[in-house]
Design an enzyme around this catalytic site. Structure first.
Site, short mmCIF file in Angstrom:
data_model
loop_
_atom_site.label_atom_id
_atom_site.label_comp_id
_atom_site.label_asym_id
_atom_site.label_seq_id
_atom_site.Cartn_x
_atom_site.Cartn_y
_atom_site.Cartn_z
N CYS A 197 -88.10 -19.32 -17.63
CA CYS A 197 -87.13 -20.32 -17.19
C CYS A 197 -86.72 -21.27 -18.30
O CYS A 197 -87.36 -21.32 -19.35
CB CYS A 197 -87.70 -21.10 -16.01
SG CYS A 197 -88.85 -22.36 -16.51
N SER B 252 -95.93 -29.45 -15.39
CA SER B 252 -96.57 -30.05 -14.22
C SER B 252 -97.27 -31.37 -14.53
O SER B 252 -97.95 -31.93 -13.67
CB SER B 252 -97.57 -29.05 -13.62
OG SER B 252 -98.34 -28.43 -14.64
N ASN C 29 -97.75 -22.55 -18.14
CA ASN C 29 -96.76 -23.04 -19.13
C ASN C 29 -97.40 -23.99 -20.12
O ASN C 29 -97.02 -24.02 -21.29
CB ASN C 29 -95.56 -23.64 -18.41
CG ASN C 29 -95.82 -25.05 -17.91
OD1 ASN C 29 -95.62 -26.01 -18.63
ND2 ASN C 29 -96.30 -25.18 -16.68
N CYS D 201 -90.36 -30.52 -14.86
CA CYS D 201 -89.12 -29.75 -14.79
C CYS D 201 -88.53 -29.97 -13.40
O CYS D 201 -89.16 -30.58 -12.53
CB CYS D 201 -89.43 -28.27 -14.99
SG CYS D 201 -90.58 -27.69 -13.72
N GLU E 280 -98.26 -17.12 -9.28
CA GLU E 280 -96.87 -16.65 -9.32
C GLU E 280 -96.82 -15.12 -9.35
O GLU E 280 -95.95 -14.49 -8.72
CB GLU E 280 -96.14 -17.23 -10.55
CG GLU E 280 -94.67 -16.83 -10.58
CD GLU E 280 -93.92 -17.37 -11.80
OE1 GLU E 280 -94.26 -18.46 -12.30
OE2 GLU E 280 -92.99 -16.67 -12.27
#
Ligand code: 2E4
Ligand code: SF4
Length: 316
Positions: A202, A274, A232, A19, A133
């Protein structure tokens, strides 16, 4: 020459893989090494991928868990997942040259958290305990001003002290469907709860989940390329499983056990935010050694997001 290989259809999800936030974070480390020379220290894996981390190590990056492990006088980069406020504060106190590779979409949640608390609200933060995070976002506000909600059961059970002065925010990489369920519970229990304007999950997370759903409908098994500590990527496995297919998280081609593919005629492939595209190609090439592969990319939305580099590195 006639081939003896068994046919295997591959449905490759799009979008998949890197991303804009990951691209930016890796570029920051590379440019820092160019500009300042090796070693450049990185606090935490820049993104949750061993291949990426090893490639940067080979270029002169040194990865550490905590700022205390960074020697004086060398530059340090903070990972894409974000850091508690105490971390840049400590770096400044030590006079370290630090570069913040926090994804701008994570930073946006940090600023929302700060603002909500300034306005007297208690935050219910939907996320996974222990994830960097989540630690970073909790570290934007004074202790006790945020409560973690991990599950629908947590949303049912939470008892805020002042239920009329609460808000919710979320981690950026959650399951779109699970999070909608949790938010629905909170909104029902606390009708005045304040939510984020747009989405905290996101664009990359939701696009990759929609894309894996699309391929999962048409295959018997799915490989998700990504790491076990990549939130993710793990969500992509869950989303595929919910569509009723077998899903496996793999780091790279060498993790594949061909016996998993017994009876599979159509295999889906996707990659977490990633995971670099070379690892997707490596998996396809590896499958080609064993099967007569027919490859199809199933294209969903096109992504055009690009994030600016931090000031100072732009000109590098
Ligand atoms: C920062 C925010 O958060 P996750 O575990 O999915 O991180 P990963 O490094 O796998 O992916 C990139 C990223 C970084 C996602 N969101
Ligand atoms: Fe940023 Fe989303 Fe990528 Fe995370 S997955 S780095 S929040 S763009």
């Amino acid at each position: 020459m006639a081939t003896q290989k068994r046919p295997l259809n591959l449905l490759i999800a799009a979008p998949r893989g890197f991303c804009a936030g990951v691209d930016r974070a890796i570029t920051i480390v590379e440019l820092a090494i160019e500009r300042y020379g090796a070693p450049v220290y990185v606090r935490h894996e820049i993104v949750h991928n061993k291949f990426v981390v090893d490639s940067l190590k080979a270029k002169g990056a040194v990865f550490v868990a905590e700022l205390d492990q960074v020697p004086d006088g060398v530059p340090v980069v903070f990972s894409a997942h974000g850091v508690p406020k105490a971390v840049p504060a400590k770096a400044e106190a030590r006079g370290l040259n630090y570069l913040d590779a926090t994804c701008p979409l994570v930073s946006k949640v940090h600023r929302q958290a700060e603002r909500l608390v300034e306005n007297g609200r208690h935050i219910l933060f939907i996320g996974h305990a222990g994830h960097p995070e989540v630690i970073g976002t909790f570290g934007q506000v004074p202790e006790g001003r945020m409560t973690l909600i991990e599950t629908a059961a947590d949303a049912e059970a939470v008892m805020p002290e002042h239920p009329d002065d609460i808000a919710y925010l979320t981690q950026t990489t959650l399951s779109v469907d699970d999070t909608a369920g949790i938010i629905a519970i909170l909104e029902k229990r606390f009708p005045s709860i304040k939510g984020p304007k747009g989405e905290d999950i996101c664009y990359a997370t939701s696009n990759r989940q929609a894309a894996v759903k699309e391929i999962a409908r048409r295959c018997e098994a799915v490989f998700v390329i990504g790491a076990p500590n990549s939130s993710n990527s793990v969500r992509l496995v869950e989303v595929a499983e919910r569509e009723g297919v077998r899903a496996k998280l793999i780091g790279r081609a060498s993790d594949i056990d061909f016996s998993w593919l017994d009876g599979v005629t159509t295999l889906g492939i996707t990659a977490g935010a990633s995971a670099p595209e070379v690892l997707v190609r490596e998996v396809v090439d590896h499958l080609q050694e064993r099967f007569d592969v027919h490859e199809e990319t199933v294209a969903g939305v096109q992504e055009r997001m690009v994030f600016k580099l931090p000031r100072g590195l732009e000109a590098a």
